[in-house]
Design a protein around this motif. Structure first.
Motif, short mmCIF file in Angstrom:
data_model
loop_
_atom_site.label_atom_id
_atom_site.label_comp_id
_atom_site.label_asym_id
_atom_site.label_seq_id
_atom_site.Cartn_x
_atom_site.Cartn_y
_atom_site.Cartn_z
N ARG A 4 -7.13 8.60 -1.41
CA ARG A 4 -5.70 8.59 -1.69
C ARG A 4 -5.21 10.01 -1.83
N ASP B 78 4.37 6.49 -1.51
CA ASP B 78 3.27 5.57 -1.26
C ASP B 78 3.75 4.14 -1.55
N PRO B 79 3.81 3.26 -0.53
CA PRO B 79 4.38 1.91 -0.76
C PRO B 79 3.55 1.09 -1.75
N ARG B 80 2.21 1.38 -1.86
CA ARG B 80 1.36 0.61 -2.78
C ARG B 80 1.71 0.86 -4.24
N ARG B 81 2.43 1.97 -4.48
CA ARG B 81 2.67 2.35 -5.87
C ARG B 81 3.97 1.77 -6.45
N GLN B 82 4.72 1.00 -5.66
CA GLN B 82 5.99 0.48 -6.14
C GLN B 82 5.76 -0.78 -6.97
N THR B 83 4.99 -0.65 -8.06
CA THR B 83 4.63 -1.81 -8.88
C THR B 83 5.48 -1.90 -10.14
N ASN B 106 -2.20 2.43 -8.97
CA ASN B 106 -0.92 2.08 -8.35
C ASN B 106 0.27 2.29 -9.28
#
Lengths: 203, 203
Positions: A4, B78-83, B106
């Motif tokens: 990452r 980072d799209p995975r981090r939009q939590t 994330n």
């Protein structure tokens, strides 16, 4: 970081390169990079420029082997230093250390570029010993101080140089062995203690 | 060196600048410079280039305050981090430390750029607190983890942020206090021990 990215590839590259600088490890390279980013224009910019400039201009002195941006180097071209004394060292770092100590300010140097080490395949032709003999042959040198490390290889190199210069009228000396200034006897090795006793001087 | 030059001014300048890099002092800066000169094309050249490139491209992420070569930064984009989880830190160094730990991969971050410190004249307007409130106001954030330092200023800042966000439907949490993993009780301060006892968990 398991693949990452936490920062752009340029920053990661900078950190990787900084980690290879002696004195900095992976962790302190990261800290150094951050500090540089923080002091972008006061530190990182000037440092990048200074580094590029040295990279472009640094050269090896063709007389003594010192690293400098001029050839002959600042030391060889200093008229006050033409006193006939040359200190022979293994590496440029040793030359700088002796200059820092400033115990003999008006001397010239000769950097061997290493020591004789048959096990590592390093013979006389791999060091600048022939160049040293040429300098002595050219005249003007009255004393050669062998300031090589007190290791087996260093002493072997010192003996070899002495042999090669046997026919010349030049005094070859070496650094004294003894107790380091500020050192405690209790922590010294037997060899140093024996050498210090043997070379004792009148008080 | 009492005014005597032992190397060209370019090299002396490089050493002076290197000595200002955290982790390097005057002595290790000299050693680092020598090593760079020795590894001129493998280390000094690439490092100068990497530094110039970062100097040219580095910027502050307008969303979170991270230092990166793109805006929004690699983390914010980072799209995975939009939590919906945002960790609030004082400095970019803290963000990098948390990313290294990789305990919560994330998440997004918010760099305050310091802490409230009335004695040093640092008020809310000197930190990116308004920007944090704006981010929460814009929606999409469910939890805000306050990972500020466990200092008086850090805790004051945490309380101030909590107050400012009182009207929003966002869970505000803070890092646990306790015994550091691998730490020995004997060496811990009373405050940490008291906090660890108070927050004890079922075994």
């Amino acid at each position: 970081m398991s693949g990452r990215r936490i920062a752009g590839p340029e920053i990661e590259k900078l950190i990787q390169l900084l980690a290879r600088v002696p004195g900095l490890g992976p962790r302190s390279a990261r800290r150094a990079a951050l500090q540089m980013i923080k002091k972008k224009d006061q530190l990182m910019g000037p440092l990048a420029e200074a580094m590029a400039l040295v990279h472009e201009r640094v050269t090896t002195c063709s007389t003594c082997g010192n690293a400098d941006t001029s050839d002959p180097c600042a030391i060889c071209s200093d008229p006050r230093r033409q006193t006939g004394t040359v200190i022979v060292v293994e590496e440029v770092a040793d030359l700088w250390a002796l200059e820092r100590a400033a115990a003999m300010p008006n001397v010239l140097y000769h950097v061997l570029g290493g020591v004789l080490s048959p096990l590592d395949g390093i013979g006389p032709d791999d060091l600048s010993i022939a160049a040293l003999v040429d300098r002595v042959h050219a005249g003007g040198i009255s004393e050669l101080i062998l300031a090589v490390n007190a290791t087996v290889e260093g002493q072997t190199t010192a003996h070899y140089i002495t042999d090669r210069l046997a026919d010349y009228d030049v005094a070859v000396t070496r650094l004294a062995h003894g107790v380091p200034v500020g050192g405690e006897l209790d922590y010294l090795d037997d060899g140093t203690l024996a050498a210090a006793l043997k070379s004792r001087t009148k008080f």
